[in-house]
Design a protein around this motif. Sequence first.
Motif: not given
Length: 250
Positions: A210-238
Amino acid sequence: MRRDTVFVPSTKEELLASQHTNDIYEAVHDTPIWSLAKIIGQQLGGLQLYLATNATGQPHPGWSKLGKSHYNPSSPVFEPKQWWFIVLSDIGIISTLTVVYLWYSTFGWFNVMINWFFPWLWVNHWLVFVTFLQHTDPTLPHYEPDQWNFAKGAAATIDREFGFVGQHIFHDIIETHVLHHYASRIPFYHGREATAAIKKVMGEHYRHTDESMWVSLWKVMRSCQFVDGEDGILMFRNTNHIGVGAGENL
């Protein structure tokens, strides 16, 4: 990773390759001003760039950017049976642009800008804003083909709250999007009721904020730069020192 049609994230390897070939990106990719520039560009022209070149979509090796265009009836993003539908769509676009040109010739550019161009940009903003935040969040996994199945893929989205606008103007498309991934034919006026039902089944796999979507837009752009992981499951990293994998040495 192979079935998403838009906002397909870069892998760590792809980001590394980009850094070796783009000095500007390497210099500013971890600065807030670069994130702000990406947001502005995405919100103003993201939809049109996606339609014209399939930007952020699947790579489709061997196809040029224009070849992958959603205006090209032979684009690999479409099935052969859809060819004539794209042609009809292109005819509609050309007809619309012709009317806009005649409008401009008769009433001038200011009239067209105020009554057509700015509303057109506004629509672009909302479509990208909503779609981006429905499918991009640090808590959402991506799967390689050997790990993917329908249930996992459908759960890789998040419900957000957008107050009066979300409920009464956008008909809960933001608040009940997880449901849409599982049962897209449920009418919107049963969306909240059905969402309450699937939450009981999904348990911890249901994502909501329920976080403000405007706040989420900034946070997501800063924190979701690429994905990485192992065993075929990838999570966002930055590399912005935010969240899991923060400051990872690329």
